[in-house]
Design an enzyme around this catalytic site. Structure first.
Site, PDB file in Angstrom:
ATOM      1  N   GLU A  25       0.849  -1.196   0.000  1.00 11.62           N
ATOM      2  CA  GLU A  25       0.000   0.000   0.000  1.00 11.62           C
ATOM      3  C   GLU A  25       0.884   1.244   0.000  1.00 11.62           C
ATOM      4  OE1 GLU A  25      -2.776   2.609   3.030  1.00 11.62           O
ATOM      5  OE2 GLU A  25      -2.587   0.454   3.413  1.00 11.62           O
ATOM      6  N   ARG A  64       0.449  10.470   0.241  1.00 11.20           N
ATOM      7  CA  ARG A  64       0.793  11.556   1.164  1.00 11.20           C
ATOM      8  C   ARG A  64       2.013  12.337   0.699  1.00 11.20           C
ATOM      9  NH1 ARG A  64       0.411   8.218   6.906  1.00 11.20           N
ATOM     10  NH2 ARG A  64      -1.594   7.227   6.515  1.00 11.20           N
ATOM     11  N   THR A  84      -4.867   6.084   1.538  1.00 11.71           N
ATOM     12  CA  THR A  84      -5.312   7.448   1.798  1.00 11.71           C
ATOM     13  C   THR A  84      -6.150   7.995   0.643  1.00 11.71           C
ATOM     14  OG1 THR A  84      -3.115   7.690   2.821  1.00 11.71           O
ATOM     15  CG2 THR A  84      -4.589   9.552   2.990  1.00 11.71           C
ATOM     16  N   LYS A 138     -11.070  -1.932   6.509  1.00 10.58           N
ATOM     17  CA  LYS A 138      -9.892  -1.484   7.243  1.00 10.58           C
ATOM     18  C   LYS A 138     -10.361  -0.975   8.611  1.00 10.58           C
ATOM     19  CE  LYS A 138      -6.366   2.168   7.106  1.00 10.58           C
ATOM     20  NZ  LYS A 138      -5.620   3.104   6.236  1.00 10.58           N
TER      21      LYS A 138
END
Length: 212
Positions: free
Chosen positions: A47, A51, A74, A134
């Site tokens: 993953e 960011r 994200t 998640k």
């Protein structure tokens, strides 16, 4: 892609290894060797969090690594989804979930791990058709004890906890029947990545893969 199909594919990815590395890539030059080190150590599902400015280019580079399955973390907006798919992401992860985000991933045929931290959030996602979620932020949201408690009234939901997971507490999560895998960043410490010590990262990946 329906929510049920999305969860089915996400679950299959989560079953590939006990730990999904959660990666913050600052330099595109590190992307491919980092992915090769992790995949070589037995952690094929990666993953990359959106960011940094390098994140999308890193996904594109990691997508070239044989045996690896690279996703984007994200994800917050439909624009994030479109950019991630264009870069080559094969799954998505989000800290939470909105109808707009889920609609975008379903339309893009992108398997998704939507985030939930409470029973109500998990129930809303289940009502939409998602049963592989998640759990974030795991430690701050009650840790393994919270997930164990959620498993009683919501046994049909499985989780990938992320946030504060480390070698010292990973097994407390992985031993739960409603946990398929966990996400962790400790397998790719920033210092080792910056130093290009791929051998050390491969060893950390091997140790994480053995947690199964």
């Amino acid at each position: 892609m329906t929510p049920a199909e999305s969860s089915r594919e996400a679950r299959a990815l989560c079953q590939m290894a006990p730990i999904i590395p959660v990666l913050v890539v600052e330099d595109v030059a590190h992307a491919r060797p980092l992915a090769e080190a992790l995949v070589g150590g037995g952690l094929p599902v990666l993953e990359v969090t959106l960011r940094t400015e390098a994140a999308l280019a890193a996904i594109a580079e990691m997508a070239k690594v044989e045996g690896g399955v690279v996703g984007a973390g994200t994800l917050i907006t439909a624009q994030d989804v479109a950019a991630a798919v264009k870069a080559g992401a094969r799954f998505g992860v989000s800290p939470g979930a909105t109808d707009a985000l889920l609609t975008a991933t379903e339309a893009a045929d992108l398997p998704m791990l939507p985030g939930a931290a409470t029973a109500s959030e998990a129930m809303r996602l289940l009502a939409r058709g998602y049963d592989m979620l998640k759990f974030f932020p795991a430690e701050s949201a009650g840790g393994a004890g919270m997930l164990k408690s959620l498993g009683g009234p919501l046994p049909q939901i499985s989780f990938c906890p992320t946030g504060g997971i480390s070698p010292s507490n990973a097994l407390s999560y992985l031993s739960l029947p409603n946990v398929v895998c966990a996400g962790g960043s400790w397998v790719a410490p920033a210092a080792l990545v910056k130093a290009g010590d791929w051998r050390a990262i491969t060893e950390l990946a091997r140790e994480a893969a053995a947690l199964a």
